[in-house]
Design an enzyme around this catalytic site. Structure first.
Site, PDB file in Angstrom:
ATOM      1  N   LYS A  51       8.247   0.342   7.801  1.00 22.19           N
ATOM      2  CA  LYS A  51       7.315  -0.395   6.932  1.00 22.19           C
ATOM      3  C   LYS A  51       7.833  -0.222   5.510  1.00 22.19           C
ATOM      4  CE  LYS A  51       2.682  -0.469   5.045  1.00 22.19           C
ATOM      5  NZ  LYS A  51       1.369   0.204   4.937  1.00 22.19           N
ATOM      6  N   GLY A  79      -6.077  -3.722   1.793  1.00 21.60           N
ATOM      7  CA  GLY A  79      -7.234  -4.387   1.217  1.00 21.60           C
ATOM      8  C   GLY A  79      -8.388  -4.611   2.169  1.00 21.60           C
TER       9      GLY A  79
END
Lengths: 263, 71
Positions: free
Chosen positions: A101, A190
């Site tokens: 990632k 988020g």
């Protein structure tokens, strides 16, 4: 069968779960099980004297083995392509995986990804055989460039990391889905509530990645279960075909006019 | 400092080691299991398999990284 395919690895779950910030190793392990996730993110940190993580990661690894899940190491904290490349190489050695990632932050206040450094790092790592999951913004053109570089998966933010604000720009995310129909798109960062994850899945995103929304919940294990169920349900809803919204009411009961012509 | 010794920094800590030391020997001398950490010299990754051939030099900054939880 509705399978998520990440660089050739077929997965049933479309929820990727972070492992940071949980109140205890046992809660983390239970949350992983409750979420039914098959991919969890992990990190690396520079060692200092007396360092440790109180057994968190060891607990994760045992749970993962039992669940048959995969590790997705990140390059959190990197501010340049050079740093991220070095950290990715270390992650490959420590975790024995080609998955990375890729995080390269360009702004300290928003932790917004730096698209130029990200692209540079992704290009180098792909040439070295990595399978890159870039944490990126929802900017269409920079996403296209990451695909051009060889990324098969993109992970645009929904909102700044850890903010829990949900999808701040659904238009941009919808545009990504429409313009990049063959890319695997995962909303990363988020997500604060299960409804945010549902909204992402109903836009046609392939998966969601979240951490704080579960780790910081009043009951992380129950929240992990909720996210697992919502993601699966919203994915089914997307596949079923969501009706088009109408500007005005459309009567659903097939009556013939008014029941009585009185009054 | 003895003439056959050099100073290197391991995670910020200054250490005097023999000038012929390898990175593998340094980690062994500190009882650090070879597969428990990833290593870098002056910001460049040094693979586990390359530590024995990695000759330390005066002023080298050795940094070790460990697995942790992450988002």
């Amino acid at each position: 069968m509705d399978t998520l395919n990440l660089y050739g690895t077929p997965l049933d779950s479309r929820l990727l779960l972070g492992t940071a910030g949980y109140p205890s190793p046992s809660v983390l392990a239970a949350a992983i099980v409750a979420s039914c996730t098959q991919v969890v993110t992990v990190g690396l940190k520079r060692t200092l004297a007396g360092d440790g993580d109180n057994g968190f990661l060891q607990g994760v690894l045992q749970t993962l083995r039992a669940q048959g899940a995969h590790l997705l190491p990140n390059t959190a904290g990197c501010r340049s392509a050079r740093e991220a490349i070095q950290l990715a190489r270390m992650a490959r050695e420590l975790y024995d995986t080609r998955w990375i990632k890729l995080e390269v932050v360009g702004d300290e206040y928003t932790l917004q990804p730096d698209p130029w450094q990200l692209l540079e790092a992704a290009s180098t790592l792909i040439a070295e055989g990595f399978q890159v999951f870039p944490y990126c913004t929802d900017d269409l053109v920079s996403c296209q460039r990451l695909l051009d570089a060889g990324c098969e998966v993109l992970m645009p933010w929904g909102a700044p990391i850890g903010s829990g604000q949900g999808l701040l720009n659904p238009w941009a995310l919808r545009t990504l889905r429409e313009r990049l129909p063959d890319a695997v798109l995962i909303v990363d960062a988020g997500i604060g509530a299960p409804s945010h994850a549902a909204a992402a899945m109903e836009l046609g995103f392939d998966a969601v990645l979240l951490n704080s929304a579960v780790a910081h919940a009043g009951d992380p294990v129950l929240m992990a279960q909720a996210f697992g169920q919502v993601v699966a349900g919203a994915r089914a809803g997307y596949r079923a075909g969501i009706m088009a919204a109408q500007a005005m009411a459309v009567a659903s009961t097939p009556v013939t006019g008014r029941p009585f012509l009185i009054g | 400092m003895k003439p056959d010794q050099i100073t290197v920094h391991l995670n910020g800590e200054a250490l005097e080691v023999a000038s012929s030391s390898s990175l593998a020997a340094l980690l062994e001398s500190r009882d650090i299991a070879a597969d428990s950490m990833a290593s870098a010299r002056n910001g460049e990754f040094v693979a586990r398999s390359a530590r024995s051939a990695c000759q330390l030099a005066e002023g080298d900054e050795i940094t070790l990284f460990m697995p942790i939880v992450g988002g």
